[in-house]
Design an enzyme around this catalytic site. Structure first.
Site, PDB file in Angstrom:
ATOM      1  N   TYR A 135      10.580  -3.042   1.206  1.00  0.00           N
ATOM      2  CA  TYR A 135       9.707  -3.810   0.308  1.00  0.00           C
ATOM      3  C   TYR A 135       8.383  -3.074   0.219  1.00  0.00           C
ATOM      4  O   TYR A 135       8.077  -2.234   1.067  1.00  0.00           O
ATOM      5  CB  TYR A 135       9.522  -5.251   0.809  1.00  0.00           C
ATOM      6  CG  TYR A 135       9.127  -5.365   2.256  1.00  0.00           C
ATOM      7  CD1 TYR A 135       7.802  -5.217   2.643  1.00  0.00           C
ATOM      8  CD2 TYR A 135      10.086  -5.593   3.250  1.00  0.00           C
ATOM      9  CE1 TYR A 135       7.442  -5.304   3.969  1.00  0.00           C
ATOM     10  CE2 TYR A 135       9.731  -5.681   4.582  1.00  0.00           C
ATOM     11  CZ  TYR A 135       8.401  -5.530   4.931  1.00  0.00           C
ATOM     12  OH  TYR A 135       8.039  -5.605   6.246  1.00  0.00           O
ATOM     13  N   HIS A 144       1.090   6.095   2.350  1.00  0.00           N
ATOM     14  CA  HIS A 144       0.615   7.277   3.059  1.00  0.00           C
ATOM     15  C   HIS A 144       1.237   8.543   2.509  1.00  0.00           C
ATOM     16  O   HIS A 144       2.269   8.505   1.876  1.00  0.00           O
ATOM     17  CB  HIS A 144       0.869   7.116   4.555  1.00  0.00           C
ATOM     18  CG  HIS A 144       0.157   5.902   5.090  1.00  0.00           C
ATOM     19  ND1 HIS A 144      -1.164   5.932   5.436  1.00  0.00           N
ATOM     20  CD2 HIS A 144       0.574   4.624   5.252  1.00  0.00           C
ATOM     21  CE1 HIS A 144      -1.527   4.721   5.816  1.00  0.00           C
ATOM     22  NE2 HIS A 144      -0.504   3.910   5.724  1.00  0.00           N
TER      23      HIS A 144
END
Ligand SMILES: *[C@@H]1O[C@H](CO)[C@@H](O)[C@H](O)[C@H]1NC(C)=O
Ligand SMILES: *[C@@H]1O[C@H](CO)[C@@H](O)[C@H](O)[C@H]1NC(C)=O
Ligand SMILES: *[C@@H]1O[C@H](CO)[C@@H](O)[C@H](O)[C@H]1NC(C)=O
Ligand SMILES: *[C@@H]1O[C@H](CO)[C@@H](O)[C@H](O)[C@H]1NC(C)=O
Length: 317
Positions: free
Chosen positions: A245, A293
């Site tokens: 998710y 990231h």
């Protein structure tokens, strides 16, 4: 005779000129009729349909925040949401929604896009790359400043600012907020909605899968709930179902594309030395190499939005 022709010529030119002005005027009116897409900033998020990749992803009709009126879930969303919760729930979603909006504002928020609006959003992640950035004033100059989870400002104002208009949390990441901050609940399960009710009523929910705060300081009239339909949209359309998710940071980034005309992003990605840490925590987290990231699907999309000039990324270095 010559005078007459030149006058006629002049009138002809004038006439052509008037017609041209009229046509330009008409096309301008046409432009304004489409102005749901426009805004008062130099560049508008919703109007930037010229990029096919962006237009393919950006769905303006998806509900952003939950209300009574839009609470019904598409069967696909119900299914996806139940899978997140580890299977079908015996809880009655409609009854929970009914209780929610007997407590919290039941409004259609941020449907005010238009030619007179220029709203700026700062989405502030938690990356260590904010350290020493001196972005504080820049961040605070935005209309909306959106932060995630427990990210503090006290003691870090010079680099991260002090203003927080929205804070996205779930029960397990909840913190106290001052009364100018909107709590944006990101509901991963029906229990999260029930927790929100409990916080403002009985305070009886103290555990989800872990211990949670049974009460937090928040202004009741500032509570908002991210729509499960929006969460699935971010997952399926933007992330193409990569990962389990979307991270809270990425959901707030896409959310801000929909409620603001200009979006600037701070504190996403690794720090200069390639380390993964939080600006408020010196430990290094290798598990942070997920979510928004560097190298992750979310980071790649964020970078693409930056490269296409839809957002500006401030990397702190
Ligand atoms: C719902 O899921 C089905 C099966 O995966 C798919 O064919 C359909 O397009 C989906 N509908 C929407 C609105 O997402
Ligand atoms: C769920 O709650 C709604 C609204 O309170 C009610 O009308 C409905 O009958 C309930 N459904 C079930 C299956 O209990
Ligand atoms: C909000 O908080 C400030 C500072 O704590 C307080 O002075 C003010 O009265 C509060 N406003 C409302 C509407 O509660
Ligand atoms: C993100 O982009 C990098 C560089 O283009 C690539 O190596 C990587 O596989 C991409 N990651 C994902 C999850 O798509």
């Amino acid at each position: 005779m010559t005078l007459c022709t030149s006058i006629t010529g002049y009138l002809q030119e004038l006439f052509v000129g008037i017609i041209i002005i009229c046509l330009v005027g008409l096309s301008h009116i046409q432009l304004n009729l489409d102005s749901e897409e426009m805004c008062a900033c130099i560049q508008c998020m919703a109007g930037s349909k010229e990029d096919p990749w962006f237009a393919e992803h950006y769905k303006n009709r998806v509900p952003k925040l939950l209300s009574r009126q839009n609470s019904e879930l598409h069967p696909n969303t119900s299914k996806w949401w139940q899978r997140l919760q580890g299977g079908p729930s015996k809880k009655n979603y409609s009854a929970v929604v009914e209780t929610l909006f007997s407590l919290f504002p039941d409004e259609e928020h941020y449907s005010d896009a238009g030619p007179h609006r220029c709203r700026t959003c700062a989405v502030v992640g938690n990356s260590g790359n904010l350290e020493g950035s001196h972005y504080g004033h820049l961040i605070d100059a935005h209309d909306f400043v959106i932060r995630m989870n427990k990210a503090p400002t006290a003691g870090f104002e010079k680099d991260v600012g002090s203003k927080t208009t929205h804070r996205a949390i779930y029960p397990e990441s909840a913190v106290d907020m001052d009364n100018s901050t909107h709590l944006v609940l990101v509901p991963f399960k029906i229990l999260d909605l029930e927790w929100l009710i409990s916080v403002f009523t009985t305070k009886h929910i103290t555990r989800t899968y872990t211990v949670v705060k049974s009460t937090i300081q928040v202004a009741k009239d500032k509570v908002m709930i991210l729509h499960p339909e929006f969460m699935r949209y971010v997952y399926e359309i933007w992330l193409q179902k990569q990962g389990k998710y979307p991270s809270t940071g990425f959901m707030m980034l896409v959310f801000s594309l929909h409620i603001c005309d200009q979006v600037n992003v701070f504190g996403f990605g690794a720090s200069k030395d390639g380390n993964w840490n939080h600006y408020f925590d010196k430990r290094y987290y290798h598990f942070l190499n997920t979510g928004v990231h560097r190298g992750s699907a979310e980071y790649n999309i964020t970078l693409k939005l930056h490269q296409k000039n839809k957002i500006q990324m401030y990397k702190g270095w």
